[in-house]
Design a protein around this motif. Structure first.
Motif, short mmCIF file in Angstrom:
data_model
loop_
_atom_site.label_atom_id
_atom_site.label_comp_id
_atom_site.label_asym_id
_atom_site.label_seq_id
_atom_site.Cartn_x
_atom_site.Cartn_y
_atom_site.Cartn_z
N LEU A 190 0.83 -1.21 0.00
CA LEU A 190 0.00 0.00 0.00
C LEU A 190 0.86 1.26 0.00
O LEU A 190 0.55 2.24 -0.67
CB LEU A 190 -0.93 0.00 1.22
CG LEU A 190 -2.05 -1.03 1.20
CD1 LEU A 190 -2.80 -1.03 2.52
CD2 LEU A 190 -3.00 -0.76 0.05
N ARG A 191 1.94 1.22 0.74
CA ARG A 191 2.82 2.38 0.80
C ARG A 191 3.48 2.64 -0.55
O ARG A 191 3.57 3.77 -1.00
CB ARG A 191 3.89 2.14 1.88
CG ARG A 191 4.62 3.39 2.27
CD ARG A 191 5.42 3.17 3.51
NE ARG A 191 6.80 3.00 3.12
CZ ARG A 191 7.76 2.63 3.91
NH1 ARG A 191 7.50 2.34 5.16
NH2 ARG A 191 8.99 2.52 3.49
N ARG A 192 3.90 1.55 -1.22
CA ARG A 192 4.51 1.71 -2.54
C ARG A 192 3.51 2.28 -3.54
O ARG A 192 3.83 3.17 -4.32
CB ARG A 192 5.01 0.37 -3.06
CG ARG A 192 6.28 -0.09 -2.43
CD ARG A 192 6.73 -1.38 -3.04
NE ARG A 192 7.83 -1.95 -2.29
CZ ARG A 192 8.19 -3.20 -2.34
NH1 ARG A 192 7.56 -4.04 -3.11
NH2 ARG A 192 9.21 -3.64 -1.62
N SER A 193 2.29 1.74 -3.52
CA SER A 193 1.31 2.22 -4.49
C SER A 193 0.92 3.68 -4.20
O SER A 193 0.69 4.45 -5.13
CB SER A 193 0.07 1.33 -4.50
OG SER A 193 -0.62 1.40 -3.28
N ALA A 194 0.89 4.07 -2.93
CA ALA A 194 0.58 5.46 -2.61
C ALA A 194 1.69 6.38 -3.11
O ALA A 194 1.43 7.47 -3.62
CB ALA A 194 0.39 5.62 -1.10
#
Length: 107
Positions: free
Chosen positions: A97-101
């Motif tokens: 999720l952090r990468r996609s954000a």
């Protein structure tokens, strides 16, 4: 054709060439944005890839628990293994999720 007619035709040709150049540039920009692997230098994260990483880390956690855990935990390792797997899965999800954000913020 008259001189004014040929001048109009030449101006139209020039505008068409310019429009083609702009269109070509726009297509190149769109193609580069669509090339996720080329922009990031690596392939996109897949569910199968994350699942494999989680399974590997869970397997390592089981071996560590079996080697280093007190005797009481060794007799009933299932809750510890499940907790370790849950932590590994939660970590993988949060990292994804952090990468996609970050990617959405950059792109």
């Amino acid at each position: 054709m008259t001189k004014s007619g040929s001048k109009v035709a030449e101006e139209a040709r020039v505008r068409v060439v310019q429009a083609r150049d702009r269109l070509g540039d726009a297509v190149e920009q769109l193609a580069s944005k669509a090339d996720v692997k080329g922009r990031t230098g690596r392939s996109p994260v897949t569910v199968a890839g994350v699942r494999e990483q989680v399974q590997q880390k869970a397997g390592k956690a089981v071996h560590l628990v079996q080697e280093h855990a007190p005797v009481g935990i060794r007799r009933r390792p299932r809750p510890v293994v499940l907790a370790g797997g849950a932590v590994a899965l939660a970590t993988a999800v949060l990292l994804g999720l952090r990468r996609s954000a970050r990617k959405r913020k950059q792109g």
